[in-house]
Scaffold this motif. Structure first.
Motif, PDB file in Angstrom:
ATOM      1  N   LYS A 669     -11.843  10.142  -0.094  1.00  0.00           N
ATOM      2  CA  LYS A 669     -10.985  10.569  -0.748  1.00  0.00           C
ATOM      3  C   LYS A 669     -10.681  10.297  -1.670  1.00  0.00           C
ATOM      4  O   LYS A 669      -9.162   9.270  -0.718  1.00  0.00           O
ATOM      5  CB  LYS A 669     -11.778  12.007  -0.347  1.00  0.00           C
ATOM      6  N   THR A 670      -9.908  10.608  -2.582  1.00  0.00           N
ATOM      7  CA  THR A 670      -8.063   9.692  -3.521  1.00  0.00           C
ATOM      8  C   THR A 670      -7.011  10.050  -2.688  1.00  0.00           C
ATOM      9  O   THR A 670      -6.265   9.220  -2.814  1.00  0.00           O
ATOM     10  CB  THR A 670      -8.509  10.000  -5.129  1.00  0.00           C
ATOM     11  N   THR A 671      -6.864  11.245  -2.136  1.00  0.00           N
ATOM     12  CA  THR A 671      -5.831  11.470  -1.577  1.00  0.00           C
ATOM     13  C   THR A 671      -6.029  11.085   0.030  1.00  0.00           C
ATOM     14  O   THR A 671      -4.877  11.597   0.550  1.00  0.00           O
ATOM     15  CB  THR A 671      -5.678  13.091  -1.224  1.00  0.00           C
ATOM     16  N   ASN A 672      -7.046  10.154   0.556  1.00  0.00           N
ATOM     17  CA  ASN A 672      -6.740   9.676   1.735  1.00  0.00           C
ATOM     18  C   ASN A 672      -7.051   8.524   1.404  1.00  0.00           C
ATOM     19  O   ASN A 672      -7.196   7.276   2.570  1.00  0.00           O
ATOM     20  CB  ASN A 672      -8.217   9.719   2.750  1.00  0.00           C
ATOM     21  N   ILE A 673      -6.657   7.315   0.422  1.00  0.00           N
ATOM     22  CA  ILE A 673      -6.902   6.124  -0.145  1.00  0.00           C
ATOM     23  C   ILE A 673      -5.134   5.866  -0.397  1.00  0.00           C
ATOM     24  O   ILE A 673      -4.594   6.316  -1.776  1.00  0.00           O
ATOM     25  CB  ILE A 673      -7.058   5.787  -1.351  1.00  0.00           C
ATOM     26  N   LEU A 674      -4.368   5.540   0.421  1.00  0.00           N
ATOM     27  CA  LEU A 674      -2.814   5.517   0.598  1.00  0.00           C
ATOM     28  C   LEU A 674      -2.299   4.030  -0.409  1.00  0.00           C
ATOM     29  O   LEU A 674      -3.533   3.215  -0.016  1.00  0.00           O
ATOM     30  CB  LEU A 674      -2.258   6.193   1.757  1.00  0.00           C
ATOM     31  N   LEU A 675      -1.157   4.219  -0.539  1.00  0.00           N
ATOM     32  CA  LEU A 675      -1.105   3.165  -1.512  1.00  0.00           C
ATOM     33  C   LEU A 675       1.078   3.004  -0.934  1.00  0.00           C
ATOM     34  O   LEU A 675       1.497   3.149  -0.651  1.00  0.00           O
ATOM     35  CB  LEU A 675      -0.456   3.061  -2.220  1.00  0.00           C
ATOM     36  N   ASP A 676       0.633   1.599  -0.583  1.00  0.00           N
ATOM     37  CA  ASP A 676       1.861   1.361  -0.017  1.00  0.00           C
ATOM     38  C   ASP A 676       2.888   0.576  -0.416  1.00  0.00           C
ATOM     39  O   ASP A 676       2.692   0.541  -2.895  1.00  0.00           O
ATOM     40  CB  ASP A 676       2.045  -0.207   0.932  1.00  0.00           C
ATOM     41  N   ASP A 677       4.535   0.655  -0.819  1.00  0.00           N
ATOM     42  CA  ASP A 677       5.328  -0.470  -2.264  1.00  0.00           C
ATOM     43  C   ASP A 677       4.727  -1.138  -2.976  1.00  0.00           C
ATOM     44  O   ASP A 677       5.906  -1.337  -3.841  1.00  0.00           O
ATOM     45  CB  ASP A 677       7.010  -0.666  -1.094  1.00  0.00           C
ATOM     46  N   LYS A 678       3.588  -2.668  -2.376  1.00  0.00           N
ATOM     47  CA  LYS A 678       3.815  -3.247  -2.880  1.00  0.00           C
ATOM     48  C   LYS A 678       1.812  -3.275  -3.990  1.00  0.00           C
ATOM     49  O   LYS A 678       1.634  -3.673  -4.089  1.00  0.00           O
ATOM     50  CB  LYS A 678       3.040  -4.540  -2.288  1.00  0.00           C
ATOM     51  N   TRP A 679       1.536  -1.860  -3.795  1.00  0.00           N
ATOM     52  CA  TRP A 679       0.515  -1.457  -4.305  1.00  0.00           C
ATOM     53  C   TRP A 679      -1.315  -1.518  -3.820  1.00  0.00           C
ATOM     54  O   TRP A 679      -1.795  -1.477  -4.101  1.00  0.00           O
ATOM     55  CB  TRP A 679       0.452  -1.260  -5.874  1.00  0.00           C
ATOM     56  N   VAL A 680      -0.771  -1.567  -2.171  1.00  0.00           N
ATOM     57  CA  VAL A 680      -1.886  -2.241  -1.207  1.00  0.00           C
ATOM     58  C   VAL A 680      -2.048  -1.269  -0.605  1.00  0.00           C
ATOM     59  O   VAL A 680      -1.750  -0.254  -0.522  1.00  0.00           O
ATOM     60  CB  VAL A 680      -1.326  -3.438  -0.367  1.00  0.00           C
TER      61      VAL A 680
END
Length: 744
Positions: A669-680
């Motif tokens: 789900k969208t809450t379990n897809i995380l984004l790091d500082d470089k938007w990876v």
């Protein structure tokens, strides 16, 4: 994706397997060498790798080195953690005990950092038996393009009049401070794998007596793809004939929505007249067909697409075993390769005159460059289509296995392709999925050498645009290859070595970590750091509420700092949470062994004083959901959304195919897809994940867990979990990204 059962070998099969491995390691016709090692050592599968030094010819300038880091995805430290570094042209001389048969040559590369060497400076060529296998080759670029740590190049060298096989490595003259390197070599004398000349696609269809054949006795070959169609990944130790080949899932390459159905044979398979070394029995015991929708089948194809180097000929070996048909003219189909008829009216029962009898057939096709552009890649299409010419009882097709080999060029002296690049691969896959070639409908008035076939896309017209975007994202990501289009590297998702040795975590009957029998493997415990509670409290300022950055089913997530300046995310279990020690254990077991650019990294854990705490890399941009709706953080551009979806799909597919057994996330789900500082994008939260070899029915029967709105309805209704449940959930994520609307 993996859709079939993992089959455990019986005791007898295990004995035969061990004998085969022993034969490969100790037989007079095999060399298994650990480059740069001074002693014989065993890998994780028990294979013995010997030192390589005695096979080096006099002259040349080489040295040994140890890799400075060990990537967690390596299946074993042997042969990858040691290397031989070549500073000038150097030759190996391998004795051939049987020069009348083909020699299987495998080269193992781990482009890691080595002392006093810059791996990005490594450009070199490899020539074996006078054939250029690699030219101006960069293992570092190849690994980077496919996001993997190591890879293997596999070649079949032709019979030779000489009793020595020379393999020469030469650093590039064009690159300053260049060097060559090699981690492992396998030299195996093979049985007669290529016993007849292949048929030229388009030359005669099913009339084998008049078909044009291409002599390949003197051709060298590079293995491009080896697929267990409709089945799971088959590891080298489970290969037949002691050849230690890897067989990969085929669904990565299937074109469009027509995936067909993956099935297991419902009867015993016996090799009968076919040598067992042609392919393992598991290949013939699983297959892909079109399914039961007759009307759709009649106007459709089952199609695979492969990216290859242009201006070479390719040999395609089809493995078939029909375990269902009991008489002729029940299942009859045509085979097309790049819009040319390779075989028409294929009736496997008529070919073998029996049920469940393996057979194979070889075809060859020339792949030329597209004259309208200067692309360094080309497409190879394989399609099966039911024929109605014979009025067969069923409208269906069948394929069990497929191997694709690049043949050396007309001069018989070159197999080398260009180095891969990430941008080139993305462009080609987007072109393949968003603007595929148009194939014409069968036209009986056209000559057999160029018989065309139709590619039919079926589905509801409504929502086609949205589904097209979703499919483009998903198919691009899932079409990573065992070899990249240039033949320069193996699959991004390689098998992970699992260890069943375990250590105990004490837990209470309530699920809190205080005094039970739940355990994690020692391998998992060694692969991540153990924190005591005081370190965690210091990192979070004693769990200060101002440091809370999220709350989930497991508990609160805190922002913390460890080792002075390293930002981390610390997930602390809530004593009243329904997710207890099992989820804690699962998260550690999964993430300690999984390392991928698009999976969140587990740094360590704390199991101290009744606490269950997990420590991860800090994801500076938070969750995907936080950026999709007005008023929430930064609004994402369409390009950012596409890149995030591609990254998440890569991570998810790695779970499905990268490990020895299928890993099903169960809470995409969208809450379990995380984004790091470089938007990876990185997939996170594996507490509900399921894995294991017990998917003997193609699914895991389990209670329903996950998030409503993302749950696969079939899983919810039948409580039968498959990796398709993750795909359904990811589809919901794609539509959420597309529409910026929450699930109900």
């Amino acid at each position: 994706m993996i859709t079939n059962n993992h089959i455990f070998p019986s005791l007898i099969s295990l004995v035969l397997l061990l004998n085969a491995i022993h034969a490969v390691n100790t037989g007079p016709n095999a060399l298994v060498l650990n480059c740069g090692s001074s002693n014989s050592v065993k890998d994780a599968d028990g294979r013995t790798w010997d030192p390589d030094a005695k096979y080096l010819s006099v002259g040349g300038n080489s040295t040994t080195a140890k890799a400075e880091t060990q990537d967690p995805s390596l299946p074993s430290d042997v042969p990858y953690m040691s290397a031989r570094i070549f500073l000038s042209e150097t030759t190996y001389q391998f004795p051939l005990q049987n020069s009348t048969s083909r020699t299987l040559l495998r080269l193992h590369f781990y482009p890691s950092s080595y002392p006093n060497l810059n791996i990005s400076n490594s450009y070199f060529s490899v020539v074996a038996g006078g054939v250029t296998l690699l030219n101006n080759f960069s293992a570092s670029l190849a690994a980077e393009a496919l996001s993997q740590a190591y890879f293997i190049k596999e070649y079949y060298m032709p019979p030779s009049e000489f009793t020595i096989l020379n393999v020469t490595l030469k650093p590039s003259d064009k690159q300053p401070q260049s060097f060559a390197f090699l981690n492992g070599i396998e030299v195996i004398s093979t049985p007669t794998l290529f016993d007849e000349d292949p048929i030229l696609a388009g030359s005669a269809g099913n009339d084998f007596d008049t078909s044009v054949t291409i002599p390949i006795d003197t051709s060298s070959m590079e293995t491009m793809f080896r697929l267990n169609v409709g089945g799971q990944y088959i590891a080298p130790v489970n290969d037949s004939g002691g050849l230690m080949r890897s067989w990969y899932d085929d669904s990565l390459y299937i074109y469009g929505a027509g995936q067909g159905v993956a099935l297991q044979a419902n009867t015993t398979i016996n090799y009968k007249g076919l040598p067992s070394y042609m392919a393992p029995i598991d290949v013939y015991g699983s297959y892909r067909s079109m399914g039961a929708f007759v009307d759709v089948n009649r106007i459709s194809n089952l199609t695979w697409i492969f990216q290859v180097d242009p201006n070479f000929m390719y040999l395609l070996r089809f493995h078939w075993c029909d375990s269902e048909m009991t008489k002729t003219n029940q299942r009859v189909f045509d085979v097309f390769i790049n819009n040319k008829t390779a075989a028409s009216e294929v009736d496997l029962f008529a070919w073998t005159q029996s049920t469940a009898t393996p057979t194979k057939k070889d075809y060859v096709v020339q792949i030329n460059n597209n004259k309208t552009n200067n692309n360094t890649e080309a497409q190879l299409w394989v399609a099966l289509h039911p024929t109605d010419k014979t009025k067969a009882e069923f409208s269906d097709v069948l394929l069990n296995g497929l191997e694709i080999f690049k043949l050396s060029d007309k001069s018989k002296s070159n197999l080398a392709g260009p180095n891969p690049t990430i941008s080139d691969m993305m462009k080609k896959y987007q072109e393949a999925q968003l603007a595929p070639k148009a194939f014409e409908t069968n036209n009986p008035n056209k000559s057999n050498s160029s018989t065309s076939f139709s590619v039919i896309i079926t589905g509801a017209a409504g929502g086609a645009a949205a589904i097209g975007v979703a499919a483009a994202i998903f198919l691009f990501t899932f079409t990573r290859q065992k070899r990249n289009p240039n033949g320069d590297a193996v699959s991004t998702w390689l098998p992970i070595s699992w260890n069943s040795n375990s250590t105990t975590i004490k837990s209470s009957p309530s699920g809190r970590s205080q005094g039970g029998t739940t355990s994690i493997s020692t391998d998992a415990a060694c692969n991540c750091r153990y924190f005591n509670l005081s370190e965690i409290k210091n990192a979070t300022k004693n769990f200060d509420e101002s440091n809370v950055i999220g709350v989930g089913g497991f508990g609160k997530v805190y922002k913390g700092v460890i080792d002075g300046d390293t930002k981390v995310a610390i997930k602390r279990s809530n004593p009243s949470s329904e997710q207890g020690v099992n989820e804690f254990q699962t998260e550690i077991e999964m993430l300690s062994r999984l390392r991928h650019r698009h999976l969140v990294s587990l740094i360590g854990f704390c199991e101290d004083n009744g606490e269950m705490i997990l420590v991860y890399d800090y994801m500076g941009q938070g969750t995907l959901r936080e950026h999709l709706y007005k008023g929430n953080k930064i609004t994402l551009s369409w390009k950012q959304r596409l890149e995030i979806c591609i990254g998440a799909a890569r991570g998810l597919h790695y779970l499905h195919t990268g490990a020895k057994y299928t890993i099903i996330h169960r809470d995409v789900k969208t809450t379990n897809i995380l984004l790091d500082d470089k938007w990876v994008a990185k997939v996170s939260d594996f507490g509900l994940s399921k894995t294991g070899p017990n998917m003997n029915q193609g699914h895991v029967s389990t209670v329903v867990k996950g998030s409503f709105g993302y749950l696969d309805p079939e899983y919810f209704r039948r409580q039968q979990l498959t990796e398709k449940s993750d795909v359904y959930s990811f589809g919901v994520v794609l539509f959420e990204v597309l529409c910026a609307r929450m699930t109900p």
